[in-house]
Scaffold this motif. Structure first.
Motif, short mmCIF file in Angstrom:
data_model
loop_
_atom_site.label_atom_id
_atom_site.label_comp_id
_atom_site.label_asym_id
_atom_site.label_seq_id
_atom_site.Cartn_x
_atom_site.Cartn_y
_atom_site.Cartn_z
N ASP A 37 0.83 -1.21 0.00
CA ASP A 37 0.00 0.00 0.00
C ASP A 37 0.86 1.26 0.00
N THR A 62 -3.49 -3.39 -1.68
CA THR A 62 -4.55 -4.26 -1.18
C THR A 62 -5.92 -3.90 -1.76
N HIS A 63 -6.21 -2.60 -1.89
CA HIS A 63 -7.48 -2.18 -2.48
C HIS A 63 -7.37 -0.70 -2.88
N HIS A 140 -14.56 -6.45 2.00
CA HIS A 140 -14.48 -5.02 2.34
C HIS A 140 -15.37 -4.15 1.46
N SER A 144 -10.76 -6.21 -2.14
CA SER A 144 -9.63 -6.00 -1.23
C SER A 144 -8.91 -7.33 -1.05
N GLY A 210 -5.26 -6.45 3.78
CA GLY A 210 -5.92 -5.19 3.52
C GLY A 210 -7.11 -5.04 4.44
N THR A 212 -10.70 -5.36 5.93
CA THR A 212 -11.61 -6.49 5.78
C THR A 212 -12.44 -6.73 7.04
#
Length: 304
Positions: A37, A62-63, A140, A144, A210, A212
Motif C-alpha cells: 500500500d 490491497t485495495h 471489504h 480488497s 488489507g 476487511t
C-alpha cells in the motif's frame, strides 16, 4: 528481513499517524524492498526512514480506497528523480492500471524505469527462487486483498566443527561437501557431504492484510504464519460498527492469529479516534486473546 511501518492510520491522516504503507526490506535476501500500500504522503514518510525508493522492486496494493493508493503517483515519479532504473512491478485489484496510467498521463510524468502493472485475482501471483506470494480476496465492499509471502526453505547448515574433528580442513573441501558432494581423505576414507548437513531451515511466512471483515480466506492466508499484519480499526466493543464499515476489531484480529496458529501479530490501521493512550488499551485488549501482539506506530521497525 524487516517490516518498516510508514503509515499506520485509518481513513485520514492524523497528527500521530499517516495513512497506510508498509515496507518489507529484504536487502540481505534479494537486495530489494517491497511496499504494501501507498497512502497519501508515503514518499514524505520515506524521507524519515531507511527506505530508498530506488530499492523498491514491487508494490502490492490491497485495495483502491484513497488512504491506500493516493501516494502512489508521486512515489513512482520521485523514484525516477532519485535514480531508480530497475523494473518496478505494481500488483493490485482491477482498476489499479487505469488509476496509475491516468495519473501519470495527466501530470505529464515520464518514468526513467520500466513499470509493470498486474491486475490480480485470488491466486499465486509471484514466485521465484526467493519464495512466492499468494493473494486472496477479503470482505471489504470493494475488492480488497490479503497477501501471503512464503520464503523458500533454506538448505541446512554444514557442521564445520564435526568436519574438522573428522580431519577435514576448512577451504574448498567445505564447499564440495556443502553442495552434497563426496570427498576422499588422505587416510583413504570417503565422506559424503549430506552426512554433515543439518535439517533444512524453514522459510519465513508473512500474512499482510488489507481492510476487511472476518472471512474464510483470512484463515488460509494466516495459517501458521510467523507474522501477521492485520488492521484493527476499532476496539472490540465496537464490533457492530466495524462490521457496518467492513473493518475489523482488535478482538477479531487477535482471534484470527490465535486460530491460525500464528507466532506473532501486529495490529495497524488504527482509527484517528484513538490517541496514544487509547492505542495502548487496544493492544492490551488484543493480548487478552493472543499474547504475542504488538501495535504498530509510524516508523516502527520489526525484525522478522
Amino acid at each position: 528481513m524487516e517490516l518498516i511501518f510508514l503509515g499506520t492510520g485509518a481513513g485520514v491522516p492524523s497528527k500521530g499517524r499517516n495513512v497506510t504503507s508498509i515496507a518489507l526490506t529484504m536487502l540481505n535476501e534479494r537486495n530489494a524492498i517491497w511496499l504494501f500500500d501507498c497512502g497519501e504522503a508515503t514518499q514524505h514518510q520515506v524521507l524519515h526512514s531507511q527506505v530508498k525508493l530506488s530499492k523498491i522492486e514491487k508494490i502490492f496494493i490491497t485495495h483502491l480506497h484513497g488512504d491506500h493508493i493516493f501516494g502512489l503517483p508521486g512515489l513512482l515519479s520521485s523514484r525516477s528523480f532519485q535514480g531508480g532504473e530497475s523494473t518496478l512491478t505494481v500488483y493490485g485489484p482491477k482498476g489499479i492500471q487505469n488509476f496509475i496510467e491516468t495519473s501519470l498521463k495527466l501530470s505529464g510524468t515520464h518514468l526513467t524505469y520500466e513499470l509493470k502493472i498486474e491486475e490480480i485475482e485470488s491466486e499465486l501471483i509471484f514466485e521465484d527462487s526467493f519464495g512466492k506470494v499468494t493473494a486472496m480476496e477479503l470482505d471489504h465492499g470493494v475488492q480488497s486483498f490479503g497477501y501471503r509471502i512464503e520464503e523458500a526453505d533454506k538448505p541446512g547448515a554444514l557442521d564445520a566443527e564435526r568436519l574438522i574433528r573428522d580431519g577435514v580442513s576448512p577451504g574448498p573441501s567445505f564447499k564440495i561437501l556443502k553442495e552434497g558432494g563426496s570427498l576422499l581423505l588422505p587416510d583413504g576414507r570417503t565422506i559424503n557431504g549430506n552426512d554433515y548437513i543439518g535439517e533444512p531451515q524453514k522459510g519465513r511466512v508473512l500474512a499482510i492484510f488489507g481492510d476487511t471483515r472476518s472471512c474464510k480466506n483470512e484463515n488460509k492466508l494466516a495459517y501458521q504464519a510467523d507474522l501477521i499484519v492485520h488492521e484493527a480499526t476499532f476496539e472490540a466493543e465496537k464490533g457492530e460498527m466495524a462490521a457496518e464499515y467492513m473493518h475489523s476489531t482488535t478482538a477479531e484480529a487477535a482471534e484470527l492469529a490465535r486460530d491460525a496458529e500464528a507466532k506473532r501479530l501486529i495490529i495497524t490501521h488504527i482509527s484517528s479516534r484513538y490517541d496514544k493512550e487509547a492505542s495502548l488499551r487496544l493492544v492490551e485488549e488484543a493480548r487478552e486473546i493472543f499474547q504475542a501482539t504488538d501495535i504498530a506506530n509510524d516508523f516502527d521497525v520489526f525484525e522478522i
